[in-house]
Write a protein that holds these residues in place. Structure first.
Motif, PDB file in Angstrom:
ATOM      1  N   GLY A   1       0.809  -1.188   0.000  1.00  0.00           N
ATOM      2  CA  GLY A   1       0.000   0.000   0.000  1.00  0.00           C
ATOM      3  C   GLY A   1       0.854   1.255   0.000  1.00  0.00           C
ATOM      4  N   TYR A   2       0.218   2.379  -0.220  1.00  0.00           N
ATOM      5  CA  TYR A   2       0.894   3.677  -0.241  1.00  0.00           C
ATOM      6  C   TYR A   2       0.085   4.669   0.589  1.00  0.00           C
ATOM      7  N   PHE A   3       0.788   5.430   1.437  1.00  0.00           N
ATOM      8  CA  PHE A   3       0.134   6.434   2.277  1.00  0.00           C
ATOM      9  C   PHE A   3       0.722   7.807   2.022  1.00  0.00           C
ATOM     10  N   VAL A   4      -0.076   8.818   2.316  1.00  0.00           N
ATOM     11  CA  VAL A   4       0.387  10.200   2.367  1.00  0.00           C
ATOM     12  C   VAL A   4      -0.062  10.741   3.712  1.00  0.00           C
ATOM     13  N   ASP A   5       0.897  11.215   4.492  1.00  0.00           N
ATOM     14  CA  ASP A   5       0.630  11.755   5.824  1.00  0.00           C
ATOM     15  C   ASP A   5       0.916  13.247   5.771  1.00  0.00           C
ATOM     16  N   LEU A   6      -0.144  14.031   5.611  1.00  0.00           N
ATOM     17  CA  LEU A   6      -0.029  15.481   5.457  1.00  0.00           C
ATOM     18  C   LEU A   6      -0.143  16.145   6.816  1.00  0.00           C
ATOM     19  N   ALA A   7       0.863  16.905   7.162  1.00  0.00           N
ATOM     20  CA  ALA A   7       1.068  17.469   8.499  1.00  0.00           C
ATOM     21  C   ALA A   7       1.411  16.317   9.443  1.00  0.00           C
ATOM     22  N   ALA A   8       2.452  15.599   9.060  1.00  0.00           N
ATOM     23  CA  ALA A   8       2.849  14.366   9.739  1.00  0.00           C
ATOM     24  C   ALA A   8       3.223  14.578  11.203  1.00  0.00           C
ATOM     25  N   ALA A   9       3.797  15.715  11.537  1.00  0.00           N
ATOM     26  CA  ALA A   9       4.213  16.045  12.917  1.00  0.00           C
ATOM     27  C   ALA A   9       5.244  15.044  13.426  1.00  0.00           C
ATOM     28  N   SER A  10       4.990  14.443  14.555  1.00  0.00           N
ATOM     29  CA  SER A  10       5.948  13.530  15.170  1.00  0.00           C
ATOM     30  C   SER A  10       6.087  12.249  14.353  1.00  0.00           C
ATOM     31  N   PRO A  11       7.307  11.729  14.257  1.00  0.00           N
ATOM     32  CA  PRO A  11       7.491  10.489  13.503  1.00  0.00           C
ATOM     33  C   PRO A  11       6.900   9.266  14.193  1.00  0.00           C
ATOM     34  N   VAL A  12       6.686   9.350  15.516  1.00  0.00           N
ATOM     35  CA  VAL A  12       6.231   8.187  16.281  1.00  0.00           C
ATOM     36  C   VAL A  12       4.975   8.498  17.095  1.00  0.00           C
ATOM     37  N   VAL A  13       5.042   9.484  17.977  1.00  0.00           N
ATOM     38  CA  VAL A  13       3.955   9.794  18.898  1.00  0.00           C
ATOM     39  C   VAL A  13       2.725  10.286  18.130  1.00  0.00           C
ATOM     40  N   LEU A  14       1.628   9.609  18.285  1.00  0.00           N
ATOM     41  CA  LEU A  14       0.358   9.936  17.627  1.00  0.00           C
ATOM     42  C   LEU A  14       0.465   9.972  16.100  1.00  0.00           C
ATOM     43  N   SER A  15       1.423   9.247  15.545  1.00  0.00           N
ATOM     44  CA  SER A  15       1.579   9.215  14.095  1.00  0.00           C
ATOM     45  C   SER A  15       0.403   8.497  13.452  1.00  0.00           C
ATOM     46  N   GLU A  21       3.721   1.844   7.829  1.00  0.00           N
ATOM     47  CA  GLU A  21       5.092   1.734   7.343  1.00  0.00           C
ATOM     48  C   GLU A  21       5.856   0.612   8.064  1.00  0.00           C
ATOM     49  N   ARG A  22       5.816   0.620   9.372  1.00  0.00           N
ATOM     50  CA  ARG A  22       6.602  -0.313  10.191  1.00  0.00           C
ATOM     51  C   ARG A  22       6.052  -1.735  10.169  1.00  0.00           C
ATOM     52  N   ASP A  23       4.752  -1.889  10.344  1.00  0.00           N
ATOM     53  CA  ASP A  23       4.177  -3.219  10.532  1.00  0.00           C
ATOM     54  C   ASP A  23       3.649  -3.865   9.256  1.00  0.00           C
ATOM     55  N   PHE A  24       3.365  -3.067   8.238  1.00  0.00           N
ATOM     56  CA  PHE A  24       2.785  -3.615   7.013  1.00  0.00           C
ATOM     57  C   PHE A  24       3.610  -3.316   5.769  1.00  0.00           C
ATOM     58  N   ALA A  25       4.801  -2.727   5.969  1.00  0.00           N
ATOM     59  CA  ALA A  25       5.756  -2.453   4.883  1.00  0.00           C
ATOM     60  C   ALA A  25       5.176  -1.574   3.773  1.00  0.00           C
ATOM     61  N   TRP A  26       4.256  -0.671   4.132  1.00  0.00           N
ATOM     62  CA  TRP A  26       3.749   0.273   3.151  1.00  0.00           C
ATOM     63  C   TRP A  26       4.828   1.300   2.841  1.00  0.00           C
TER      64      TRP A  26
END
Length: 127
Positions: A1-15, A21-26
Motif C-alpha cells: 500500500g501507499y500512504f500520504v501523511d499530510l502534516a505528519a508532525a511527530s514520527p512516532v507519537v500519535l503518528s 510503514e513499520r508493521d505492514f511495509a507500506w
C-alpha cells in the motif's frame, strides 16, 4: 500500500502512518511544514519526507507556529500579511508534491491533519 501523511508532525507519537510503514511495509510520503520536526521525521521514518506547506495552489501563505509545546501549526491562512507571531511561507499544491516525489496514481491512505485548512488542500485536487 501507499500512504500520504499530510502534516505528519511527530514520527512516532500519535503518528497516523507509522504503523502502516513499520508493521505492514507500506511505502509513503510524510509532508510537514514545521522545520523543527523535519530532522526527526527523516531520522526515524523510512518513507520520503518533504518539508513544505500545502495549499490549493503555489502561493505564499501565512502561518502561526504553535508556541504551546504542541507540534505543528496553530493556523494556516491564504490571507496576505503576517501579524502577531505569524510568518509567511511558500506553499505548494498537493498534486505537485505527489508528482515531484513519484507517488503512485492510487494512494490507499491519506491522513489530512491540517487544522481547518482542508478545503484549501483539496480544492483543486484531481480526484
Amino acid at each position: 500500500g501507499y500512504f500520504v501523511d499530510l502534516a505528519a508532525a511527530s514520527p512516532v507519537v500519535l503518528s497516523n502512518s507509522r504503523t502502516l510503514e513499520r508493521d505492514f511495509a507500506w511505502r509513503g510520503l510524510c509532508i510537514e511544514g514545521n522545520h523543527r520536526l523535519i530532522a526527526s521525521l527523516m531520522r526515524e521514518r523510512n518513507c520520503s519526507v518533504v518539508h513544505t506547506l500545502i495549499s490549493s495552489r503555489a502561493a505564499n501563505v501565512t502561518y502561526t507556529e504553535n508556541k504551546l509545546g504542541k507540534q505543528g501549526f496553530n493556523h494556516i491562512s491564504s490571507r496576505r500579511g503576517a501579524a502577531g507571531g505569524a510568518n509567511v511561507h511558500s506553499a505548494l499544491p498537493l498534486e505537485a508534491v505527489l508528482r515531484a516525489n513519484g507517488a503512485p496514481a492510487v494512494m490507499e491512505y491519506l491522513s489530512l491533519d491540517v487544522e481547518n485548512h482542508e478545503r484549501a488542500v483539496l480544492e483543486h485536487f484531481p480526484f
